[in-house]
Design a protein around this motif. Structure first.
Motif, PDB file in Angstrom:
ATOM      1  N   GLU A 138       0.857  -1.175   0.000  1.00 57.99           N
ATOM      2  CA  GLU A 138       0.000   0.000   0.000  1.00 57.99           C
ATOM      3  C   GLU A 138       0.897   1.231   0.000  1.00 57.99           C
ATOM      4  OE1 GLU A 138      -3.774   0.652   2.462  1.00 57.99           O
ATOM      5  OE2 GLU A 138      -2.259   1.734   3.608  1.00 57.99           O
ATOM      6  N   MET A 139       0.511   2.225  -0.789  1.00 61.92           N
ATOM      7  CA  MET A 139       1.259   3.471  -0.869  1.00 61.92           C
ATOM      8  C   MET A 139       0.348   4.631  -0.478  1.00 61.92           C
ATOM      9  SD  MET A 139       4.232   2.446  -1.773  1.00 61.92           S
ATOM     10  CE  MET A 139       4.972   4.076  -1.969  1.00 61.92           C
ATOM     11  N   ALA A 140       0.956   5.700   0.015  1.00 59.10           N
ATOM     12  CA  ALA A 140       0.157   6.830   0.487  1.00 59.10           C
ATOM     13  C   ALA A 140       0.870   8.147   0.223  1.00 59.10           C
ATOM     14  CB  ALA A 140      -0.123   6.685   1.979  1.00 59.10           C
ATOM     15  N   TRP A 141       0.064   9.181   0.196  1.00 58.55           N
ATOM     16  CA  TRP A 141       0.558  10.554   0.161  1.00 58.55           C
ATOM     17  C   TRP A 141       0.098  11.254   1.437  1.00 58.55           C
ATOM     18  CZ3 TRP A 141       3.859  12.580  -3.332  1.00 58.55           C
ATOM     19  CH2 TRP A 141       4.016  11.910  -4.546  1.00 58.55           C
ATOM     20  N   TYR A 142       1.024  11.939   2.070  1.00 59.04           N
ATOM     21  CA  TYR A 142       0.751  12.769   3.227  1.00 59.04           C
ATOM     22  C   TYR A 142       1.155  14.199   2.902  1.00 59.04           C
ATOM     23  CZ  TYR A 142       0.073   8.764   6.374  1.00 59.04           C
ATOM     24  OH  TYR A 142      -0.411   7.641   6.999  1.00 59.04           O
ATOM     25  N   ARG A 143       0.687  15.117   3.715  1.00 56.90           N
ATOM     26  CA  ARG A 143       1.159  16.492   3.597  1.00 56.90           C
ATOM     27  C   ARG A 143       1.362  17.081   4.991  1.00 56.90           C
ATOM     28  NH1 ARG A 143      -4.189  19.369   0.853  1.00 56.90           N
ATOM     29  NH2 ARG A 143      -5.622  19.132   2.635  1.00 56.90           N
ATOM     30  N   GLN A 144       2.199  18.073   5.028  1.00 52.50           N
ATOM     31  CA  GLN A 144       2.522  18.706   6.297  1.00 52.50           C
ATOM     32  C   GLN A 144       2.490  20.219   6.154  1.00 52.50           C
ATOM     33  OE1 GLN A 144       6.321  17.526   7.970  1.00 52.50           O
ATOM     34  NE2 GLN A 144       5.591  17.937  10.039  1.00 52.50           N
ATOM     35  N   PHE A 145       1.645  20.837   6.968  1.00 58.48           N
ATOM     36  CA  PHE A 145       1.580  22.295   7.031  1.00 58.48           C
ATOM     37  C   PHE A 145       2.603  22.775   8.046  1.00 58.48           C
ATOM     38  CE2 PHE A 145      -2.021  22.186   4.398  1.00 58.48           C
ATOM     39  CZ  PHE A 145      -2.919  21.248   4.871  1.00 58.48           C
TER      40      PHE A 145
ATOM     41  N   GLY B   6       4.415  23.819  11.142  1.00 58.41           N
ATOM     42  CA  GLY B   6       4.080  23.705  12.549  1.00 58.41           C
ATOM     43  C   GLY B   6       3.066  22.628  12.887  1.00 58.41           C
ATOM     44  N   LYS B   7       2.674  21.826  11.906  1.00 62.27           N
ATOM     45  CA  LYS B   7       1.669  20.791  12.118  1.00 62.27           C
ATOM     46  C   LYS B   7       2.250  19.409  11.849  1.00 62.27           C
ATOM     47  CE  LYS B   7      -1.718  23.800  12.711  1.00 62.27           C
ATOM     48  NZ  LYS B   7      -2.440  23.942  14.008  1.00 62.27           N
ATOM     49  N   GLN B   8       1.537  18.396  12.326  1.00 59.41           N
ATOM     50  CA  GLN B   8       1.926  17.031  12.012  1.00 59.41           C
ATOM     51  C   GLN B   8       1.486  16.656  10.605  1.00 59.41           C
ATOM     52  OE1 GLN B   8       0.294  14.534  15.157  1.00 59.41           O
ATOM     53  NE2 GLN B   8       2.273  14.532  16.185  1.00 59.41           N
ATOM     54  N   ARG B   9       2.156  15.674  10.067  1.00 53.24           N
ATOM     55  CA  ARG B   9       1.752  15.195   8.742  1.00 53.24           C
ATOM     56  C   ARG B   9       0.360  14.590   8.817  1.00 53.24           C
ATOM     57  NH1 ARG B   9       7.462  12.299   6.785  1.00 53.24           N
ATOM     58  NH2 ARG B   9       8.713  14.182   7.078  1.00 53.24           N
ATOM     59  N   GLU B  10      -0.395  14.803   7.744  1.00 56.39           N
ATOM     60  CA  GLU B  10      -1.749  14.257   7.670  1.00 56.39           C
ATOM     61  C   GLU B  10      -1.911  13.474   6.377  1.00 56.39           C
ATOM     62  OE1 GLU B  10      -4.224  17.842   7.791  1.00 56.39           O
ATOM     63  OE2 GLU B  10      -4.451  17.718   5.609  1.00 56.39           O
ATOM     64  N   LEU B  11      -2.717  12.451   6.444  1.00 61.20           N
ATOM     65  CA  LEU B  11      -2.963  11.617   5.278  1.00 61.20           C
ATOM     66  C   LEU B  11      -3.771  12.390   4.246  1.00 61.20           C
ATOM     67  CD1 LEU B  11      -2.837   8.776   3.931  1.00 61.20           C
ATOM     68  CD2 LEU B  11      -5.065   8.355   5.009  1.00 61.20           C
ATOM     69  N   VAL B  12      -3.324  12.323   3.012  1.00 68.90           N
ATOM     70  CA  VAL B  12      -4.062  12.919   1.891  1.00 68.90           C
ATOM     71  C   VAL B  12      -4.802  11.828   1.125  1.00 68.90           C
ATOM     72  CG1 VAL B  12      -3.868  14.212  -0.266  1.00 68.90           C
ATOM     73  CG2 VAL B  12      -2.388  14.788   1.675  1.00 68.90           C
TER      74      VAL B  12
ATOM     75  N   GLU C 289      -5.255  26.617   0.687  1.00 67.69           N
ATOM     76  CA  GLU C 289      -5.128  25.761   1.869  1.00 67.69           C
ATOM     77  C   GLU C 289      -4.512  24.403   1.563  1.00 67.69           C
ATOM     78  OE1 GLU C 289      -7.879  27.354   0.809  1.00 67.69           O
ATOM     79  OE2 GLU C 289      -9.690  26.121   1.069  1.00 67.69           O
ATOM     80  N   ASP C 290      -4.239  24.129   0.302  1.00 66.84           N
ATOM     81  CA  ASP C 290      -3.503  22.909  -0.063  1.00 66.84           C
ATOM     82  C   ASP C 290      -1.994  23.131  -0.006  1.00 66.84           C
ATOM     83  OD1 ASP C 290      -5.963  22.401  -2.608  1.00 66.84           O
ATOM     84  OD2 ASP C 290      -5.790  21.293  -0.709  1.00 66.84           O
ATOM     85  N   THR C 291      -1.579  24.346   0.236  1.00 65.27           N
ATOM     86  CA  THR C 291      -0.157  24.649   0.321  1.00 65.27           C
ATOM     87  C   THR C 291       0.476  23.871   1.471  1.00 65.27           C
ATOM     88  OG1 THR C 291      -0.404  26.849  -0.637  1.00 65.27           O
ATOM     89  CG2 THR C 291       1.549  26.461   0.735  1.00 65.27           C
ATOM     90  N   ALA C 292       1.480  23.056   1.150  1.00 70.19           N
ATOM     91  CA  ALA C 292       2.113  22.183   2.142  1.00 70.19           C
ATOM     92  C   ALA C 292       3.289  21.473   1.477  1.00 70.19           C
ATOM     93  CB  ALA C 292       1.118  21.160   2.663  1.00 70.19           C
ATOM     94  N   VAL C 293       4.031  20.750   2.284  1.00 69.34           N
ATOM     95  CA  VAL C 293       5.019  19.816   1.764  1.00 69.34           C
ATOM     96  C   VAL C 293       4.336  18.454   1.669  1.00 69.34           C
ATOM     97  CG1 VAL C 293       7.252  18.712   2.091  1.00 69.34           C
ATOM     98  CG2 VAL C 293       6.927  21.099   2.786  1.00 69.34           C
ATOM     99  N   TYR C 294       4.423  17.851   0.509  1.00 65.83           N
ATOM    100  CA  TYR C 294       3.769  16.571   0.256  1.00 65.83           C
ATOM    101  C   TYR C 294       4.808  15.454   0.275  1.00 65.83           C
ATOM    102  CZ  TYR C 294      -0.573  18.901  -0.836  1.00 65.83           C
ATOM    103  OH  TYR C 294      -1.739  19.627  -0.743  1.00 65.83           O
ATOM    104  N   TYR C 295       4.455  14.392   0.985  1.00 71.63           N
ATOM    105  CA  TYR C 295       5.366  13.268   1.160  1.00 71.63           C
ATOM    106  C   TYR C 295       4.748  11.977   0.644  1.00 71.63           C
ATOM    107  CZ  TYR C 295       7.893  16.256   4.469  1.00 71.63           C
ATOM    108  OH  TYR C 295       8.595  17.279   5.058  1.00 71.63           O
ATOM    109  N   CYS C 296       5.562  11.188  -0.003  1.00 78.10           N
ATOM    110  CA  CYS C 296       5.198   9.835  -0.385  1.00 78.10           C
ATOM    111  C   CYS C 296       5.543   8.907   0.778  1.00 78.10           C
ATOM    112  CB  CYS C 296       5.989   9.452  -1.634  1.00 78.10           C
ATOM    113  SG  CYS C 296       5.638   7.833  -2.310  1.00 78.10           S
ATOM    114  N   ASN C 297       4.730   7.878   0.948  1.00 79.19           N
ATOM    115  CA  ASN C 297       4.905   7.015   2.117  1.00 79.19           C
ATOM    116  C   ASN C 297       4.602   5.564   1.821  1.00 79.19           C
ATOM    117  OD1 ASN C 297       2.946   5.727   4.460  1.00 79.19           O
ATOM    118  ND2 ASN C 297       4.869   6.535   5.267  1.00 79.19           N
TER     119      ASN C 297
END
Length: 111
Positions: A33-40, A42-48, A88-96
Motif C-alpha cells: 500500500e502506498m500513500a501521500w501525506y502532507r505537512q503544514f 508547525g503541524k503534524q503530517r496528515e494523510l491525503v 489551503e492545499d499549500t504544504a510539503v507533500y510526502y510519499c509514504n
C-alpha cells in the motif's frame, strides 16, 4: 537501496492542477500500500490519499473530488493528481510506504 523519490511540486494559482510522482526502489512495489501525506508549517503530517495493491483508494475529506491517487506498478510509481488547487492545499507533500518516507516536495498555491 530502499527509497522513495517525489517530484512534481511547484507554485500554481488557485484552480490550477499539479501531478506529483513518487518513484520507489529497493522493494517489490506492487505488494505494498502506498500513500501521500502532507505537512503544514508547525503541524503534524496528515494523510491525503492512499492506494492499496488492489487499488482500493482512501482520501482525506478535504480533497475528495479534487485529488486522485493512482499507481503504475510496472514503473514502481505512485501519482497524486491534484485538481482545483486551493491556497489551503499549500504544504510539503510526502510519499509514504509504512515507515518509509520520501524527501517531500513543496506545493504552493497562491495568486
Amino acid at each position: 537501496q530502499v527509497q522513495l523519490v517525489e517530484s512534481g511540486g511547484g507554485l500554481v494559482q488557485p484552480g490550477e492542477s499539479l501531478k506529483l510522482s513518487c518513484v520507489a526502489s529497493g522493494f517489490i512495489f506492487k505488494l505494498w500500500e502506498m500513500a501521500w501525506y502532507r505537512q503544514f508549517p508547525g503541524k503534524q503530517r496528515e494523510l491525503v490519499a492512499r492506494i492499496s495493491p488492489h487499488e482500493t483508494r482512501t482520501y482525506a475529506d478535504s480533497v475528495v473530488g479534487r485529488f486522485f491517487v493512482y499507481r503504475h506498478d510496472a514503473a514502481s510509481t505512485v501519482y497524486l493528481q491534484m485538481n482545483d488547487l486551493k491556497p489551503e492545499d499549500t504544504a510539503v507533500y510526502y510519499c509514504n510506504r509504512e515507515d518509509l518516507w520520501g524527501q517531500g516536495t513543496q506545493v504552493t498555491v497562491s495568486s
